[in-house]
Each structure stands twice: as C-alpha cells, then as structure tokens.
Design an enzyme around this catalytic site. Structure first.
Site, mmCIF file in Angstrom:
data_model
loop_
_atom_site.group_PDB
_atom_site.id
_atom_site.type_symbol
_atom_site.label_atom_id
_atom_site.label_comp_id
_atom_site.label_asym_id
_atom_site.label_seq_id
_atom_site.Cartn_x
_atom_site.Cartn_y
_atom_site.Cartn_z
ATOM 1 N N LYS A 1 34.347 78.382 75.312
ATOM 2 C CA LYS A 1 35.560 78.809 74.617
ATOM 3 C C LYS A 1 36.632 79.096 75.665
ATOM 4 O O LYS A 1 36.325 79.652 76.723
ATOM 5 C CB LYS A 1 35.251 80.060 73.799
ATOM 6 C CG LYS A 1 36.384 80.539 72.909
ATOM 7 C CD LYS A 1 35.927 81.725 72.065
ATOM 8 C CE LYS A 1 36.981 82.198 71.100
ATOM 9 N NZ LYS A 1 36.510 83.312 70.240
ATOM 10 N N SER B 1 37.148 82.582 65.369
ATOM 11 C CA SER B 1 38.057 81.938 66.277
ATOM 12 C C SER B 1 37.387 80.941 67.231
ATOM 13 O O SER B 1 38.084 80.118 67.831
ATOM 14 C CB SER B 1 38.772 82.991 67.125
ATOM 15 O OG SER B 1 37.846 83.703 67.923
ATOM 16 N N SER C 1 33.681 85.908 65.048
ATOM 17 C CA SER C 1 34.225 84.680 65.642
ATOM 18 C C SER C 1 33.206 83.724 66.239
ATOM 19 O O SER C 1 33.558 82.605 66.603
ATOM 20 C CB SER C 1 35.252 85.033 66.719
ATOM 21 O OG SER C 1 36.465 85.389 66.131
#
Lengths: 505, 95
Positions: free
Chosen positions: A79, A154, A178
């Site tokens: 990420k 996310s 997330s």
C-alpha cells in the site's frame, strides 16, 4: 492454474522442488500486471527493474544452496502509505506525489530480509481516508470480480492486486476496516493484527491509536507466513509491544471442535443485506458442523456507537498527524504566481488547500473542530469515554466466547460513483470499526458469493489471540472451496489514462 | 445548525487550509450533518467512566543516550524539500 494464480506457500513448495525459478515467478506476475492493470488500476508505481534484479539475486542464492525463508522469491506489493527507501510513496495524494522516502518502514525491511520481491506500490484512498479507493488523487481502482464496482478501501489497490494475480500478497493498513473490507469485497484474506503487534514505524500515520499494518493474501496459510515475517517488537515504534511472537503456522490445525464462537446479534439484523445474511448463515452452520459451539452474543454499545465514536476520534488524530504537511520539509508546496509573494501563513494554507483532496480536508476540519475549545469535552472526551465502554463490552463477551464472528461488510461491493454522500460510505465499515476502537485482532476470509460477488466473514479475537483467529479461519477455509476461486476478469477498453500513473500499456 | 459560516472560516484558519467559497459551503453542510450524526453518542450514560485514549498499558520508553541508529545524512534530510539554503529549510520571509 497459472503461476500468478498460486499462493506464496504453493510457489515456495515449487521453488523447493526446483519446478520453477524465482525469476520465472516474478516475470509471470509482472506479465500479468502488464496484461490487466490497465483495467484494474491497482498500481501507482511499478518497480519492474528492481523486482527482476531482486528475483535474480534470490535465484542465485538458491542455486548456491543457501537456506531461504518461505517468502523468498515471492513477488509482493505494498500500500502506498508504507515508506520504501528510494521508491516514491504517495499516499495517493497530490501532497506526496513526488515524495521519495529516505528510509523504509520496518515492515518493509522485514519483508526484504525475508527475500520477498517488491513489485511496486498500490493505490489507496487518499491518506487511507475512505472505503472505496475512489478518493485517490490519481485514479480509482476497479474490483476484479466486476470492474464496474469498487474494490473497497482504503487498501483497495492491495486487495485488487492480490485478487487479480498482480501480486502474490500485499500489505495494507487498517484504521477502521481498511484491510478487512477490501479483502471481503475482493474475495481474499485480510488481517488486522492486535494494536501494537506490528510496527508502524515508516507507515504514514492517519489515526495513531487505531492504525495497524497487516497482510492481504490468497489464503490463511499465506497470512500466517506474512505475519511471521512482520510481527514483533520494534524499538522504532514506541507503541510496539515486547512479547514473543509464535510461529503462526502452528495454529493451522484444521481443528475447531469445542471452540466457543459468538455471533454478534446486532450485526445480523435489519442493516444487513438479506442475501449476504443468507451466505453468512450458511457459513455459521458450517462452523457448527465442524464442531464449534456457536451461540448469539450481544454488543449493543459497540454496534450502535462505534461508527460515531470513530468519526470523532479518527479525524481528531488525523488533524494532528497531518499538520506535518506544510510545504516546508517534504511534499507539495504552493508557489505564488509570477510577481506575487506569499506570507508564511499564506504558503501553509494554500499548500494544504491545494495539496489535500476533499475527503482529507473534510476530516481535518472535523478533527480540528472536535478538538477545539468548547467542543473538546462534548465530542472528543465523550467519544473517549464511550470507547472505554466498547472495550469493556468486548472483554465481557470474551468471558463466554473464544472468538466472535460477523459478516465483514453489511453489503456487497458497490458501484463506482454510487456512494457520493460521505455518510453513506461510512456505513460500509460498521462491522469492522468496533475492532479498531477496541484494538483487537480480526481477520476477514471468503465465505461465499452472491451473483458472482464475494462475501467475507470476519472473525474477531481478544487482544494478542491471533492464534484463535488462525485456528478458526483455517478450519473454515480448508472445509470450503471459496478461497480457490479466481475472478474471471472482463476486460474493457481502457479509456482513462490518469495522471500519476507509471504504467505503460 | 452547529457551525455557522463564520465558524467555518475560523476553523479553516485553525486547520491552516485555504478553502474557496464553494468548499466552505459544502463543508459547512457536511460537517453539520456529521456532527448531528455523531451526537447520538450523547444518549449514552458515561457517568463515572474514564476516557480511553490508548489501548495498551504503555509506559514511556527510555534508552541510553549513546550510539543507536545512524541519523539520516544531510542530503537525505533535504532531498524532498522544495527550498533550502546552507543546511536550513527555507520558508517565505517572516520579518
């Protein structure tokens, strides 16, 4: 199955047996990225040359007969809020569009010490604020099961990449769901470890009392292997906890007989999509059939108040954490028109006004308000007190149960552009947020499908009882077929070629 | 309505974010909605409940003031700064 469909432990076995080479694996996954990422858009940055170089290096060491860990030669991605030395780390924000970190996060160092191969950096909601990856400054990511739908967020780039075979595993971060929500939306495994178990050093902070890094993988064994690599005390993170980290693969026994499992009553009620409820009910019956002792349990405060508490505490912490983005030391800086001059304050305000997107501004403003004098007691302190009650409610539940289970999300993956009102999308985290409020570990695993879209089951354990999560998750997985499903990706004419992307089609 | 237009302007200065008219108007209605929503927790009785700011029984961490990790080299510290001069970050003139 193709190489890019396989799990880390399957690839590791093939490497051991010399049926495939490290170079072939990384090349196959890179080829997969080139083939489909124009449609999925999981990657913000691809480090192709470095990846091939690293794979070659592992290959040579393997040929020399070096003893290598199970993640050696396994291509993975991160990420884009996890700092990588020398590799752009953007948080999918204009603010950090060109930021090159001078050091790596501890979790990155640990994966590289394990000789995993870094493929690149993955798209996310800007600064991890969102549940759909639509708030990325660069472009939205698509769900591999249906490219008209969001992958969740996310950590949407992380989940989509793993589901589509564009990385064997990925790391994400989870402040309110997330990791788990996008894992559920993309039909893979995602784990949020206990607060303090995995180092946050070098991970761009959102809400420091809730953020935690964790794995997104194709199955539960891979999740255990990644946790083995990243969990443990780090002197660079003052909230990291000193305790011995077990070998998590030892809990993959397939045995759940006698495990006491609580189904959270308030999370299977009216707010749940009935078709998701049906799939979840079948999953609960499955666990019962395997010998688990299942009963209902009630968490009234956690279920009703976690999301409001979260939307006070998380923005409060974010408004403080994001104060560092001021255009001075790193990141975007607004530059005045020719002939004009900014004062220092103008420079700060214009930098932040132009560098942050709408969702980030909204949360900073909200956080600034709840911390300001006059509202501090009413909102922030009140939320912190309710947080105590939520934590206690979980503690009481664990007197009767080893783990609690819920659907990971109340609904199926939604369409891109479907949830424009911020309050709508906040709802999609309502089963995952309580876990962060209380600092507990939880895992989402695939538990079925509705119209070809994946459904996730969340398992929640007491603090530092990841062993129970692994035991229950693995037993369920090994007795169901869902983790072996791969998305039939339908290509579309790729019309958008958004800025910030390093991808050449 | 909790937040007036004037409150929004003051808040933007506190948050150090330049916002245009449209953004201020949108944010005003969004934050007022959000505040109405989060205020539902006021119905919960928290009499005699201590607030939780942190989840673990943490203690301050001390270490000896010796060797430790190598600090970043100066060029690494400044590599992401737009303006610098003689080992300082440079900002608009304040005097």
């Amino acid at each position: 199955m193709e190489i890019f469909d396989l799990t880390a432990h399957e690839l590791s076995d093939l490497l051991e047996k010399k049926e495939v080479t490290d170079i072939e694996i990384t090349s196959a996954v890179l080829k997969r990225i080139h083939q489909i990422d124009g449609d999925i858009r999981a990657y913000v940055t691809i480090t192709e040359e470095n990846a091939l170089h690293a794979a070659k290096n592992v290959h040579e060491r393997r040929n020399k007969g070096d003893a290598l860990p199970p993640l050696a030669g396994i291509p993975m991605a991160l990420k884009d809020n996890i700092c990588t030395r020398g590799v752009r780390t953007t948080c999918s924000s204009r603010m950090l569009e060109n930021f090159i970190p001078p050091y790596s996060a501890t979790v990155v160092d640990r994966l590289l010490e394990n000789s995993a191969v870094l493929l690149g950096k993955l798209n996310m909601d800007e600064f991890a604020m969102g549940s759909s990856t639509e708030s990325s400054y660069f472009f939205p990511t698509r769900n591999p099961w249906d490219i008209d739908r969001v992958p969740g967020g996310s950590s949407g780039g992380s989940a989509a990449a793993v589901a589509a075979g564009e990385a064997v595993f990925a790391l994400g971060s989870d402040t309110g769901g997330s990791i788990r929500q996008p894992a559920a939306f993309c039909g893979i495994v995602g784990m949020k470890p206990t607060y303090g178990l995995v180092s946050r050093s070098g991970v761009v902070a959102f809400a420091s009392s809730m953020d935690q890094v964790g794995p997104l993988t194709k199955d539960v064994r891979d999740c255990a292997l990644v946790m083995n690599a990243i969990a443990g005390y780090d002197p660079l993170d003052s909230t990291s906890v000193k305790r011995n980290v077990p070998d998590y693969t030892t809990f993959l026994t397939g045995e759940v007989k006698g495990k006491r499992i609580g189904v959270v009553r308030e999370m299977i009620d009216d707010g749940l999509n009935p078709r998701v409820a049906e799939v979840f009910k079948k999953a609960v019956n499955k666990l019962e059939g395997l010998g688990a002792v299942v009963d209902e349990c009630s968490l009234p405060v956690a279920a009703a108040s976690s999301v409001p508490v979260y939307h006070i505490i998380a923005p409060a912490e974010a408004s403080s954490n994001l104060a560092r983005f001021d255009g001075v030391r790193f990141g975007y800086r607004a530059v005045p028109e020719k002939g004009e001059k900014y004062t220092l304050e103008e420079m700060y305000m214009k930098t932040r006004g132009k560098g942050f997107g709408p969702e980030v501004k909204r949360r900073i403003m909200m956080g600034t308000y709840v911390l300001s004098s006059g509202s501090y007691e009413k909102y922030y302190i009140k939320a912190a007190k309710v947080r105590t009650l939520i934590k206690k409610e979980f503690e009481q539940a664990y007197e009767r149960f080893d783990v609690l289970i819920t659907p990971t999300t109340p609904d199926l993956p939604f369409l891109l552009g479907e949830k424009v009102n911020p309050l709508d999308s906040y709802d999609s985290d309502k089963y995952t947020v309580p876990v962060n409020i209380a600092g507990l570990p939880a895992i989402s695993i695939p538990c079925g499908f509705v119209d070809g879209l994946p459904v996730g089951m969340q398992i929640i354990a007491p603090a530092f009882r990841e062993d129970s999560l692994f035991q229950v998750a693995y037993a369920f997985e090994q007795n169901t077929p869902y983790h072996r499903e791969r998305p039939p990706i339908k290509r579309r004419a790729s019309e958008e070629k958004a800025k910030g992307s390093d991808i050449d089609d | 309505m909790v937040l007036s237009r004037k409150d929004m302007e003051e808040l933007a200065v506190l948050a150090q974010i330049a916002l245009d008219e449209e953004e201020l108007a949108d944010l005003q209605s969004q934050l007022n909605n959000l505040l109405r929503y989060v205020e539902t927790i006021n119905e919960i009785d928290t009499e005699n409940v201590e607030p939780t700011f942190y989840l673990l029984p943490l203690q301050n961490v001390w270490r000896q003031d010796e060797d430790g990790r190598q600090p970043l080299a100066a060029e690494e510290v400044f590599q992401n700064a737009l303006e610098q001069e003689r080992g300082f970050f440079k900002v608009p003139r304040i005097l």
